[in-house]
Design a protein around this motif. Structure first.
Motif, short mmCIF file in Angstrom:
data_model
loop_
_atom_site.label_atom_id
_atom_site.label_comp_id
_atom_site.label_asym_id
_atom_site.label_seq_id
_atom_site.Cartn_x
_atom_site.Cartn_y
_atom_site.Cartn_z
N UNK A 192 0.82 -1.21 0.00
CA UNK A 192 0.00 0.00 0.00
C UNK A 192 0.86 1.26 0.00
N UNK A 193 1.87 1.31 0.87
CA UNK A 193 2.70 2.50 0.95
C UNK A 193 3.60 2.65 -0.28
N UNK A 194 4.00 1.53 -0.88
CA UNK A 194 4.78 1.60 -2.11
C UNK A 194 3.94 2.21 -3.23
N UNK A 195 2.68 1.82 -3.30
CA UNK A 195 1.78 2.43 -4.30
C UNK A 195 1.61 3.92 -4.03
N UNK A 196 1.41 4.26 -2.77
CA UNK A 196 1.16 5.65 -2.39
C UNK A 196 2.30 6.56 -2.81
N UNK A 197 3.54 6.13 -2.54
CA UNK A 197 4.68 6.99 -2.81
C UNK A 197 5.37 6.69 -4.15
N UNK A 198 4.86 5.69 -4.87
CA UNK A 198 5.44 5.39 -6.17
C UNK A 198 4.55 5.74 -7.34
N UNK A 199 3.34 6.18 -7.07
CA UNK A 199 2.39 6.44 -8.15
C UNK A 199 2.76 7.66 -8.97
N UNK A 200 3.55 8.56 -8.38
CA UNK A 200 3.98 9.75 -9.12
C UNK A 200 3.16 10.99 -8.85
N UNK A 201 2.16 10.90 -7.99
CA UNK A 201 1.38 12.07 -7.62
C UNK A 201 2.14 12.88 -6.57
N UNK A 202 1.83 14.16 -6.47
CA UNK A 202 2.45 15.02 -5.47
C UNK A 202 1.74 14.80 -4.13
#
Length: 270
Positions: A192-202
């Motif tokens: 979950x946290x990898x998706x959160x900080x890897x998605x590329x959104x600010x």
């Protein structure tokens, strides 16, 4: 009491955080947690004198006197509001009216989002996509708790829509935060946290740390493990000190409208 709870929080590596009021009767059924005014005053009094404890009032927006409860809670000194859509749609117009009042008062709203472990079915009301109705609430500042697990992808999609709308200059001045309090079982936490900080959104300024711990029976080991696990994941993802500091403290202060304040003894990042 608050001093004992703070001592336990410090043992777990934390300096403070959001304290929720007792729940409304709608959520607890036959248990008498007091009137809205009583519950608001209770949580404010409980946090009084402790600069790192931030009282939030848990409101049921469909109560007949919900508008009066907002006014009374703000007058009592609450920092923000908690809402769980346990058996009603977030876009219910009665609820929308309460969101607008809270936003007009300059207070944030912390929503439950994701599967709700209560006594009845409520998943259909708490999918993150249902909260896009907040695009229609001027100046609303809100967070979706638990990263909306198991709908983490949908949570991020809603955040992307909110951010894109803000960047396009959409009227309203709304802002969404992602509250990472578990929700997510440990086996899903890194994903979950990898998706959160890897998605590329600010997201640097819009992610909040949480533990979902009970104030009166705070589990020090649970708090410590949650803090340490998240910290380890952030480091493995390459997040620097400044970024992690935002997650653990600065973003919360901005969420509650106290961006110039600092948390004394805020959790160290490793």
């Amino acid at each position: 009491d608050a001093p004992k709870m703070l001592a336990k929080m410090h043992q777990g590596g934390l300096a403070g955080g959001i304290i929720l009021s007792l729940p409304p009767a709608d959520y607890v059924g036959t248990f008498d947690s007091g009137s809205g005014v009583e519950r608001a005053r209770h949580v404010v009094d409980w946090c009084r004198g402790h600069d790192t404890l931030f009282p939030f009032f848990w409101i049921h927006p469909l109560d007949d006197d919900a508008e009066g409860q907002v006014e009374a809670a703000v007058a009592a000194g609450v920092v923000g509001f908690k809402i769980i859509c346990a058996h009603f749609w977030p876009e219910d117009e009665r609820a929308m009216r309460i969101y607008r009042l809270i936003a007009q008062a300059g207070k944030p709203i912390l929503f439950h989002s994701g599967i709700l472990w209560n006594k009845g079915p409520s998943a259909k009301y708490n999918r993150p996509g249902n909260f896009e109705c907040l695009l229609e609430v001027p100046k609303v500042r809100f967070a979706l708790a638990h990263i909306s697990w198991p709908w983490v992808d949908e949570n991020l999609a809603v955040y992307g829509n909110m951010s894109a709308s803000r960047n396009r200059g959409a009227a309203g001045g709304f802002e969404m935060f992602i509250y990472t309090t578990p929700g997510t079982p440990r086996i899903y936490r890194r994903e979950a946290l990898t998706k959160l900080f890897g998605i590329g959104y600010d997201v640097q300024n819009n992610v909040l740390f949480g533990t979902d711990a009970l104030a009166d029976e705070l589990n020090v080991e649970w708090v410590r493990q949650t803090h340490e696990l998240d910290n380890e994941i952030y480091r493995s993802l390459g997040l620097g000190d400044a970024h992690v500091s935002h997650i653990f403290s600065k973003n919360l202060l901005r969420f509650i409208g106290r961006s110039e304040e600092k948390l004394e003894g805020r959790p160290k990042v490793h």
